[in-house]
Design a protein around this motif. Sequence first.
Motif, PDB file in Angstrom:
ATOM      1  N   PRO A   1      17.126  22.943  -7.117  1.00 19.56           N
ATOM      2  CA  PRO A   1      17.796  21.735  -7.603  1.00 19.56           C
ATOM      3  C   PRO A   1      19.175  22.000  -8.200  1.00 19.56           C
ATOM      4  O   PRO A   1      20.136  21.296  -7.876  1.00 19.56           O
ATOM      5  CB  PRO A   1      16.844  21.219  -8.684  1.00 19.56           C
ATOM      6  N   GLU A   2      19.323  23.029  -9.030  1.00 21.35           N
ATOM      7  CA  GLU A   2      20.640  23.209  -9.679  1.00 21.35           C
ATOM      8  C   GLU A   2      21.709  23.595  -8.664  1.00 21.35           C
ATOM      9  O   GLU A   2      22.900  23.388  -8.908  1.00 21.35           O
ATOM     10  CB  GLU A   2      20.573  24.213 -10.841  1.00 21.35           C
ATOM     11  N   LEU A   3      21.290  24.114  -7.518  1.00 22.06           N
ATOM     12  CA  LEU A   3      22.282  24.454  -6.487  1.00 22.06           C
ATOM     13  C   LEU A   3      22.645  23.235  -5.646  1.00 22.06           C
ATOM     14  O   LEU A   3      23.815  23.003  -5.337  1.00 22.06           O
ATOM     15  CB  LEU A   3      21.758  25.572  -5.588  1.00 22.06           C
ATOM     16  N   ILE A   4      21.631  22.473  -5.277  1.00 19.84           N
ATOM     17  CA  ILE A   4      21.944  21.313  -4.431  1.00 19.84           C
ATOM     18  C   ILE A   4      22.770  20.292  -5.211  1.00 19.84           C
ATOM     19  O   ILE A   4      23.605  19.575  -4.657  1.00 19.84           O
ATOM     20  CB  ILE A   4      20.671  20.686  -3.806  1.00 19.84           C
ATOM     21  N   LYS A   5      22.606  20.294  -6.532  1.00 15.79           N
ATOM     22  CA  LYS A   5      23.388  19.365  -7.353  1.00 15.79           C
ATOM     23  C   LYS A   5      24.869  19.732  -7.435  1.00 15.79           C
ATOM     24  O   LYS A   5      25.675  18.976  -7.968  1.00 15.79           O
ATOM     25  CB  LYS A   5      22.805  19.307  -8.761  1.00 15.79           C
ATOM     26  N   LEU A   6      25.236  20.899  -6.913  1.00 19.35           N
ATOM     27  CA  LEU A   6      26.653  21.267  -6.877  1.00 19.35           C
ATOM     28  C   LEU A   6      27.427  20.445  -5.834  1.00 19.35           C
ATOM     29  O   LEU A   6      28.655  20.457  -5.811  1.00 19.35           O
ATOM     30  CB  LEU A   6      26.825  22.757  -6.553  1.00 19.35           C
ATOM     31  N   PHE A   7      26.681  19.765  -4.949  1.00 20.44           N
ATOM     32  CA  PHE A   7      27.337  18.978  -3.898  1.00 20.44           C
ATOM     33  C   PHE A   7      27.268  17.499  -4.248  1.00 20.44           C
ATOM     34  O   PHE A   7      26.340  17.066  -4.931  1.00 20.44           O
ATOM     35  CB  PHE A   7      26.628  19.201  -2.562  1.00 20.44           C
ATOM     36  N   ASP A   8      28.264  16.727  -3.748  1.00 18.38           N
ATOM     37  CA  ASP A   8      28.117  15.289  -3.999  1.00 18.38           C
ATOM     38  C   ASP A   8      27.373  14.628  -2.847  1.00 18.38           C
ATOM     39  O   ASP A   8      27.286  15.157  -1.741  1.00 18.38           O
ATOM     40  CB  ASP A   8      29.442  14.627  -4.376  1.00 18.38           C
ATOM     41  N   ARG A   9      26.832  13.476  -3.153  1.00 20.49           N
ATOM     42  CA  ARG A   9      25.905  12.823  -2.229  1.00 20.49           C
ATOM     43  C   ARG A   9      26.543  12.498  -0.880  1.00 20.49           C
ATOM     44  O   ARG A   9      25.925  12.657   0.169  1.00 20.49           O
ATOM     45  CB  ARG A   9      25.351  11.549  -2.866  1.00 20.49           C
ATOM     46  N   THR A  10      27.811  12.053  -0.934  1.00 22.17           N
ATOM     47  CA  THR A  10      28.487  11.690   0.318  1.00 22.17           C
ATOM     48  C   THR A  10      28.536  12.903   1.244  1.00 22.17           C
ATOM     49  O   THR A  10      28.316  12.785   2.449  1.00 22.17           O
ATOM     50  CB  THR A  10      29.956  11.257   0.049  1.00 22.17           C
ATOM     51  N   GLU A  11      28.824  14.046   0.687  1.00 22.66           N
ATOM     52  CA  GLU A  11      28.881  15.226   1.535  1.00 22.66           C
ATOM     53  C   GLU A  11      27.490  15.567   2.080  1.00 22.66           C
ATOM     54  O   GLU A  11      27.324  15.821   3.273  1.00 22.66           O
ATOM     55  CB  GLU A  11      29.440  16.424   0.767  1.00 22.66           C
ATOM     56  N   LEU A  12      26.499  15.542   1.207  1.00 24.43           N
ATOM     57  CA  LEU A  12      25.144  15.892   1.648  1.00 24.43           C
ATOM     58  C   LEU A  12      24.647  14.955   2.736  1.00 24.43           C
ATOM     59  O   LEU A  12      23.937  15.363   3.651  1.00 24.43           O
ATOM     60  CB  LEU A  12      24.180  15.853   0.459  1.00 24.43           C
ATOM     61  N   SER A  13      25.073  13.691   2.653  1.00 25.70           N
ATOM     62  CA  SER A  13      24.557  12.718   3.618  1.00 25.70           C
ATOM     63  C   SER A  13      24.982  13.065   5.044  1.00 25.70           C
ATOM     64  O   SER A  13      24.389  12.597   6.002  1.00 25.70           O
ATOM     65  CB  SER A  13      25.006  11.309   3.235  1.00 25.70           C
TER      66      SER A  13
END
Length: 631
Positions: free
Chosen positions: A603-615
């Motif tokens: 979780p602490e790593l995936i939270k380094l990205f913003d949602r728009t990018e992850l999508s």
Amino acid sequence: TTRIERHHYDVVVIGAGGAGLRAAIEARLAGKKTAIISKSLFGKAHTVMAEGGAAAAMGNVNSRDNWMVHFRDTMRGGKFLNNFRMAELHAKEAPNRIWELETYGALFDRTKDGKISQRNFGGHEYPRLAHVGDRTGLELIRTLQQKIVSLQQEDKAETGSYDSRIRVFAETTITELLLDGDKVAGAFGYYRESGEFVLFEAPAIVLATGGVGRSYKVTSNSWEYTGDGHALALRAGATLINMEFLQFHPTGMVWPPSVKGILVTESVRGDGGVLKNSDGKRFMFQYVPDVFRKQYAETEEEADRWYADPDNNRRPPELLPRDEVARAINNEVKEGRGSPAGGVFLDIASRLPAEEVKRRLPSMHHQFKELAGVDITKEPMEVGPTCHYVMGGVEVDPDTAAALGTVQGLFAAGEVSGGMHGSNRLGGNSLSDLLVFGKRAGEHAAVYTDALPARPRVAQADLDAAVETALAPLTREGGENPYTLQQDLQAVMGDLVGIIRRKGELEESLVRLAELRERVSNVSAAGGRRYNPGWHLAIDLRNMLVVSECTAKAALEREESRGGHTREDFPSMRPEWRQVNLVCSLDGDKVRLEHKPLPKMRPELIKLFDRTELSKYLTDEELAEFDALAE
Ligand code: FAD
């Protein structure tokens, strides 16, 4: 019976590039008796050819840089298929590995205030590559060798012999790993010069054999890169992942034909060089994919301002990740806007004063002068894609570099390992990878040997079989010529499993590879065992073939385009494929391919990205999980 020289070591490192040397240093520092083996002359490995630099978020040139930004860039570059834990360790540990090199005597280029200088490179948000002109790999190898010499001098003072704890066996090729049950027991090979056989008995082996490029005709790789380590691992029961992902570097020389494929460093673009087609147009602006749109300039003016003022402008599209640039060049040529020799133009002459070009890019200046008669301070270079780097490799435990699969006591680091770079490696991330995971491999090989209750033993029957396999091409008469076989293999891989792939062609490649397998089993080499390159190639072909089969099979299976794997019939990324690693293993002598889910990012790593990018990368279910985390 055949004479076999025998040696006993605690740790045997196969490969004397950056990964191998760094592993050997660590094993020796842990008190292990260590051998370093290299197929070519000591000091001549791909590492020495590396030009641009080693990526590490030291923040010397832009203080906003840190491991989290580097981690993000690496995951983006690999299109989120990287083993996240490897990318995390790499981003966190690279700066220390670089500073440590200074304690071994490395002299990097400096900033005005005396820090290690860092240069821009494709896909890296900030200037991040520690470098020595365009000869960084040379300094890396020189320094690691110097450290080994200093350790040998300590050993001499203590034991009376330089070789007592760390010894180099150059021009020695390993052809087989020998096991005791599932445990590594030794490595068998031959001295290239005499053709004599040699056995290294050891409970732990580190593979650091580099890449596979020699299976392709147009490649930046030199003769010894025949995928030996990949094949040795497979035969020992280890698994390979991501073998469909090959990096075609966008800029190799295309002319004259004798040097086609030789690398033109990305630093040319990092330092301001631009790509133009035969209409004189900077075409990269048309090729910025949606996922990168926000980070790249839309006009030449903005791109040009970025070199001086990177905080207020976006980067030039010439510095997109390599897969994007290679595909763009490929397309320009295909659509008839290529250069006379079938590439495109790379122009630094109109961008920097001649003196500055010579200062920053001395090797490139020399290379074009000597090999092509081109003065790059006056004329553009002609360049095109060249097979450069294999992202795929031995599947390893990220923390210990231990090979997965059934085998124990086998470790892998550097280009021969897989996972770290996902579907595409960023420039500069290899030199740092070698240091980070080379150290870890050496350290954990030592830990492994300490924990072993008893030394595994080499069985005579296995040794006899290894000798027989090695001698077969010499005893067989009137078989296939190894050079013809290599050319045929290169044609299959280049034509049918190249930059742009199609289902029908991949299927055809598997048929052709099966035919080649038959022919390779009937290869023969004229002459005797003393320095006989034909015989050596005959032995290597077996490795090239099995590794090529893995690549072709995985390329057929992966029905999407991502990083170093482009399918014309599946032109975009598909989120469901991002969750899948394709894993190759051997079942008898057949290549088996399986799907394996990627480990989930913490979780602490995936939270380094913003949602728009992850999508752009994740499936809807994964995004829902991400949203739940955020709440
Ligand atoms: P290598 O340095 O390739 O060494 C492999 C070793 O294994 C060699 O000693 C070889 O002889 C030995 N070996 C192989 N098979 C056997 C066998 N069967 N038995 C015994 N020994 C064996 N990366 C960057 O990060 N930055 C750059 O600027 C950069 N520039 C590059 C420029 C060029 C021209 C090339 C070709 C690559 C470049 N790369 C760069 C990539 C990088 O150099 C390599 O990926 C990296 O050096 C690989 O290091 P390694 O230690 O894994 O293996």
